[in-house]
Write a protein that holds these residues in place. Structure first.
Motif, PDB file in Angstrom:
ATOM      1  N   VAL A   1       0.846  -1.199   0.000  1.00  0.00           N
ATOM      2  CA  VAL A   1       0.000   0.000   0.000  1.00  0.00           C
ATOM      3  C   VAL A   1       0.879   1.247   0.000  1.00  0.00           C
ATOM      4  N   ASP A   2       1.915   1.211   0.824  1.00  0.00           N
ATOM      5  CA  ASP A   2       2.828   2.342   0.914  1.00  0.00           C
ATOM      6  C   ASP A   2       3.450   2.633  -0.450  1.00  0.00           C
ATOM      7  N   ALA A   3       3.900   1.588  -1.110  1.00  0.00           N
ATOM      8  CA  ALA A   3       4.535   1.764  -2.416  1.00  0.00           C
ATOM      9  C   ALA A   3       3.512   2.245  -3.446  1.00  0.00           C
ATOM     10  N   LEU A   4       2.321   1.649  -3.436  1.00  0.00           N
ATOM     11  CA  LEU A   4       1.303   2.018  -4.426  1.00  0.00           C
ATOM     12  C   LEU A   4       0.910   3.489  -4.300  1.00  0.00           C
ATOM     13  N   LEU A   5       0.798   3.948  -3.057  1.00  0.00           N
ATOM     14  CA  LEU A   5       0.340   5.327  -2.864  1.00  0.00           C
ATOM     15  C   LEU A   5       1.370   6.360  -3.329  1.00  0.00           C
ATOM     16  N   GLY A   6       2.572   5.900  -3.601  1.00  0.00           N
ATOM     17  CA  GLY A   6       3.603   6.816  -4.088  1.00  0.00           C
ATOM     18  C   GLY A   6       3.583   6.968  -5.594  1.00  0.00           C
ATOM     19  N   ARG A   7       2.674   6.248  -6.253  1.00  0.00           N
ATOM     20  CA  ARG A   7       2.698   6.346  -7.721  1.00  0.00           C
ATOM     21  C   ARG A   7       1.281   6.308  -8.310  1.00  0.00           C
ATOM     22  N   GLU A   8       1.228   6.616  -9.604  1.00  0.00           N
ATOM     23  CA  GLU A   8      -0.068   6.622 -10.303  1.00  0.00           C
ATOM     24  C   GLU A   8      -0.543   5.191 -10.482  1.00  0.00           C
ATOM     25  N   PRO A   9      -1.828   4.936 -10.535  1.00  0.00           N
ATOM     26  CA  PRO A   9      -2.905   5.921 -10.419  1.00  0.00           C
ATOM     27  C   PRO A   9      -3.372   6.123  -8.984  1.00  0.00           C
ATOM     28  N   TRP A  10      -2.591   5.666  -8.018  1.00  0.00           N
ATOM     29  CA  TRP A  10      -3.082   5.652  -6.639  1.00  0.00           C
ATOM     30  C   TRP A  10      -2.768   6.911  -5.856  1.00  0.00           C
ATOM     31  N   ARG A  11      -1.785   7.664  -6.342  1.00  0.00           N
ATOM     32  CA  ARG A  11      -1.352   8.834  -5.588  1.00  0.00           C
ATOM     33  C   ARG A  11      -2.539   9.702  -5.151  1.00  0.00           C
ATOM     34  N   ASP A  12      -2.620   9.959  -3.845  1.00  0.00           N
ATOM     35  CA  ASP A  12      -3.652  10.855  -3.292  1.00  0.00           C
ATOM     36  C   ASP A  12      -5.091  10.361  -3.434  1.00  0.00           C
ATOM     37  N   LEU A  13      -5.294   9.124  -3.812  1.00  0.00           N
ATOM     38  CA  LEU A  13      -6.679   8.654  -3.964  1.00  0.00           C
ATOM     39  C   LEU A  13      -7.330   8.315  -2.625  1.00  0.00           C
TER      40      LEU A  13
ATOM     41  N   GLY B   1      -2.286  -8.271  -4.415  1.00  0.00           N
ATOM     42  CA  GLY B   1      -1.746  -8.922  -5.612  1.00  0.00           C
ATOM     43  C   GLY B   1      -2.526  -8.743  -6.901  1.00  0.00           C
ATOM     44  N   ALA B   2      -3.711  -8.128  -6.855  1.00  0.00           N
ATOM     45  CA  ALA B   2      -4.525  -8.028  -8.073  1.00  0.00           C
ATOM     46  C   ALA B   2      -4.061  -6.850  -8.941  1.00  0.00           C
ATOM     47  N   GLU B   3      -3.101  -7.119  -9.801  1.00  0.00           N
ATOM     48  CA  GLU B   3      -2.506  -6.037 -10.591  1.00  0.00           C
ATOM     49  C   GLU B   3      -3.481  -5.392 -11.561  1.00  0.00           C
ATOM     50  N   TRP B   4      -4.455  -6.144 -12.021  1.00  0.00           N
ATOM     51  CA  TRP B   4      -5.409  -5.597 -12.978  1.00  0.00           C
ATOM     52  C   TRP B   4      -6.157  -4.386 -12.428  1.00  0.00           C
ATOM     53  N   ILE B   5      -6.203  -4.268 -11.111  1.00  0.00           N
ATOM     54  CA  ILE B   5      -6.947  -3.146 -10.513  1.00  0.00           C
ATOM     55  C   ILE B   5      -6.303  -1.804 -10.867  1.00  0.00           C
ATOM     56  N   ASP B   6      -4.997  -1.801 -11.122  1.00  0.00           N
ATOM     57  CA  ASP B   6      -4.352  -0.566 -11.592  1.00  0.00           C
ATOM     58  C   ASP B   6      -5.050  -0.036 -12.843  1.00  0.00           C
ATOM     59  N   ARG B   7      -5.296  -0.933 -13.778  1.00  0.00           N
ATOM     60  CA  ARG B   7      -5.910  -0.481 -15.045  1.00  0.00           C
ATOM     61  C   ARG B   7      -7.377  -0.115 -14.842  1.00  0.00           C
TER      62      ARG B   7
ATOM     63  N   GLY C   1     -18.489   0.089  -8.005  1.00  0.00           N
ATOM     64  CA  GLY C   1     -19.314   0.186  -6.806  1.00  0.00           C
ATOM     65  C   GLY C   1     -18.520  -0.069  -5.533  1.00  0.00           C
ATOM     66  N   ARG C   2     -17.284  -0.483  -5.659  1.00  0.00           N
ATOM     67  CA  ARG C   2     -16.473  -0.711  -4.457  1.00  0.00           C
ATOM     68  C   ARG C   2     -15.713   0.554  -4.097  1.00  0.00           C
ATOM     69  N   GLY C   3     -15.408   0.703  -2.830  1.00  0.00           N
ATOM     70  CA  GLY C   3     -14.672   1.887  -2.377  1.00  0.00           C
ATOM     71  C   GLY C   3     -13.212   1.807  -2.796  1.00  0.00           C
ATOM     72  N   MET C   4     -12.579   2.966  -2.910  1.00  0.00           N
ATOM     73  CA  MET C   4     -11.171   3.028  -3.317  1.00  0.00           C
ATOM     74  C   MET C   4     -10.269   2.282  -2.341  1.00  0.00           C
ATOM     75  N   LEU C   5     -10.594   2.374  -1.065  1.00  0.00           N
ATOM     76  CA  LEU C   5      -9.760   1.719  -0.063  1.00  0.00           C
ATOM     77  C   LEU C   5      -9.786   0.206  -0.252  1.00  0.00           C
ATOM     78  N   GLU C   6     -10.981  -0.296  -0.499  1.00  0.00           N
ATOM     79  CA  GLU C   6     -11.145  -1.734  -0.735  1.00  0.00           C
ATOM     80  C   GLU C   6     -10.345  -2.158  -1.972  1.00  0.00           C
ATOM     81  N   LEU C   7     -10.439  -1.351  -3.008  1.00  0.00           N
ATOM     82  CA  LEU C   7      -9.703  -1.656  -4.245  1.00  0.00           C
ATOM     83  C   LEU C   7      -8.196  -1.628  -4.012  1.00  0.00           C
ATOM     84  N   LEU C   8      -7.765  -0.632  -3.250  1.00  0.00           N
ATOM     85  CA  LEU C   8      -6.329  -0.501  -2.983  1.00  0.00           C
ATOM     86  C   LEU C   8      -5.810  -1.728  -2.230  1.00  0.00           C
ATOM     87  N   ILE C   9      -6.585  -2.184  -1.272  1.00  0.00           N
ATOM     88  CA  ILE C   9      -6.115  -3.335  -0.492  1.00  0.00           C
ATOM     89  C   ILE C   9      -6.106  -4.600  -1.350  1.00  0.00           C
TER      90      ILE C   9
END
Ligand code: ATP
Length: 378
Positions: free
Chosen positions: A248-260, A311-317, A298-306
Motif C-alpha cells: 500500500v505504501d509503495a502504491l500510494l507513491g505512484r499513479e494511479p493511486w497517488r492521493d486517492l 496482488g490483483a494487478e489488474w486493478i491498476d488499469r 461500486g467498491r470503495g477506493m480503499l477496498e480496491l487498494l487493499i
C-alpha cells in the motif's frame, strides 16, 4: 523549582541551547518578552531540538493559567479546552499551551483524572518516555531541565519509561513506543522492553487504541512501526498484514493511486483489518476489462487498494482507465430511436459499454447499433 534535576553543563552548553532555540523557534521570543508565570518548552519540541530535527508544533507548559498567558501574549486563541489548555497562533506558528498538570489513573487503561500541578516537575513525571520528559525554561537563561535522564537516553538512542507502572497506567504508550522507535531508529531500554512485553492493550478502549494506531500509520516509517508492534507481540497482524501495508505504501507513491485515499487510513486498514471482500476480489483473474469492471465497480477506493496490495494487478488499469470509460451515446439517443423508457434503455447502454470496454466496438454508430439491438432483445 526543579533545582537539582537541571542538567547544565556550563555556559557553552546553554549558549548552544539558546542558539538552537532561537534558530528553530524565533517566535518564542515573544513568550520570553511577555513575562508573567514561568513558561517552558516541553515534550517533542525539546527532544527534536536536541536531535537537531525541525518540528512543526510547539508545546508549552505554564506554571499558572494558560489563558492568562495567551492574553498576555495578545495571541489569537483558536481553541480553549477543558483543563487549562489553549491553542494559539504565534507569528503563524501553532502553539499548544497547557497549565502544568498531574494525572492519576483510576484503573489501568482508563482516561486519567487530570489535576493542576504547581510545578513543572510533576507535569514532566506524567509523561511517556524520558526523551519526551525534558523542558527548557523560556524565562531566564535557556537550560535543559531533564529530571529523568532523557538526554542520556537520546544519546543511547533508546526509549525508557519513567516508572514501572507506565504501560499499566496507559498501554497506548506501547503503541507510541513503536511509533518513536521506528521514526528515530531507537531501541527499547532493557527494563522498558520487559515492561512493554506485559502491556495489555485490551484494557484500553478501542477508540483510544485506534487513535494511536492511526497516528502511527500516519508516519513515514509506519510499516517499520507495524513490524515492531508485531515483533513485540502487541498486535496480531493477519497473515499478509505487513506485506499488504508495504505494498500500500509503495502504491500510494505512484499513479494511479497517488492521493486517492488517505495514507494513514489505508496503511491502518492494510496492516490491521482482516480483509474479507478484498481478499476475494484479489483472487479474481478477469479475462476481459468488462469482467473487471463488473467486479470492481461500486467498491470503495480503499477496498480496491487493499485488493491491489494483495496482488490483483489488474486493478491498476481499472482505476486508471476502465472506470472512466464512457459511451458517446446516452439514453436520449435510444429514446429518439424508438426505445421506450424503462429497463430496456439500461440493458442497451450496458451492453454497449461492455463491448466498448472489451474493444469490440468503436465510435458512436457502432455503440448505437449494439445498444439498440440489446434494448430490443435481439
Ligand atoms: P510528535 O513528534 O509525534 O508530535 P510529541 O512528542 O509532540 O510527538 P504528542 O502526542 O503531541 O507527541 O504529545 C506531546 C507530549 O505529551 C509528548 O511529548 C509526551 O511528553 C506527552 N504525552 C503524549 N501522550 C502521552 C501519553 N499517552 N502518556 C504520557 N505522556 C504523553
Amino acid at each position: 523549582m526543579v533545582g537539582n534535576a537541571v542538567m547544565s553543563t556550563g555556559q557553552s552548553h546553554s549558549e548552544r541551547l539558546a542558539e538552537a532555540l532561537e534558530h528553530m523557534h524565533p517566535e518564542l521570543d515573544l513568550v520570553r518578552e511577555a513575562g508573567g508565570d514561568p513558561v517552558y518548552l516541553v515534550g517533542g519540541a525539546v527532544r527534536d531540538l536536541l536531535l537537531g530535527r525541525g518540528r512543526a508544533d510547539i508545546d508549552l507548559v505554564v506554571e499558572g493559567d494558560a489563558a492568562t498567558l495567551a492574553a498576555r501574549l495578545g495571541a489569537e486563541v483558536t481553541a480553549h479546552e477543558r483543563f487549562g489548555t489553549a491553542k494559539l497562533t504565534l507569528e503563524g506558528h501553532e502553539v499548544d499551551v497547557a497549565t502544568a498538570r498531574t494525572e492519576a489513573y483510576p484503573h489501568p487503561g482508563a482516561l486519567p483524572i487530570v489535576g493542576p500541578a504547581r510545578h513543572l516537575e510533576a507535569d514532566l513525571a506524567r509523561r511517556d518516555f524520558t526523551i519526551n520528559a525534558m523542558a527548557i525554561p523560556l524565562h531566564g537563561e535557556p537550560r535543559l531541565i531533564d529530571p529523568h535522564g532523557g538526554q542520556v537516553d537520546l544519546a543511547a538512542r533508546q526509549l525508557r519509561v519513567l516508572h514501572a507502572g507506565s504501560f499499566v497506567d496507559d498501554p497506548t504508550r506501547a503503541i507510541r513506543a513503536a511509533r518513536y522507535a521506528a521514526r528515530f531508529g531507537f531501541g527499547l531500554e532493557a527494563e522498558t522492553a520487559e515492561l512493554l512485553a506485559k502491556a495489555d492493550l485490551s484494557t484500553v478502549s478501542a477508540d483510544r487504541r485506534d487513535a494511536e494506531l492511526l497516528r502511527l500509520a500516519g508516519e513515514r516509517t509506519a510499516v517499520r512501526a507495524f513490524e515492531l508492534l508485531s515483533e513485540w507481540g502487541l498486535v496480531v497482524l493477519c497473515d499478509d498484514g505487513l506485506r499488504a501495508a508495504a505494498n500500500v505504501d509503495a502504491l500510494l507513491g505512484r499513479e494511479p493511486w497517488r492521493d486517492l485515499v488517505p495514507r494513514d487510513r489505508a496503511l491502518f486498514a492494510a496492516a490491521l483489518d482482516p480483509w474479507g471482500d478484498e481478499r476475494e476480489l484479489s483472487a479474481l483473474r478477469p479475462e476481459h476489462p468488462s469482467e473487471a469492471v463488473a467486479a470492481a465497480s461500486g467498491r470503495g477506493m480503499l477496498e480496491l487498494l487493499i485488493a491491489r496490495a494483495l496482488g490483483a494487478e489488474w486493478i491498476d488499469r481499472y482505476v486508471a482507465e476502465w472506470r472512466h470509460e464512457r459511451l458517446a451515446i446516452d439514453g436520449s439517443d435510444l429514446i429518439a430511436a424508438g426505445i421506450p423508457e424503462g429497463p430496456a434503455l439500461g440493458r442497451g447502454l450496458k451492453e454497449a459499454l461492455k463491448r466498448k470496454l472489451d474493444g469490440e466496438i468503436d465510435g458512436r454508430d457502432e455503440e448505437l447499433a449494439v445498444a439498440l439491438a440489446a434494448a430490443r432483445g435481439e
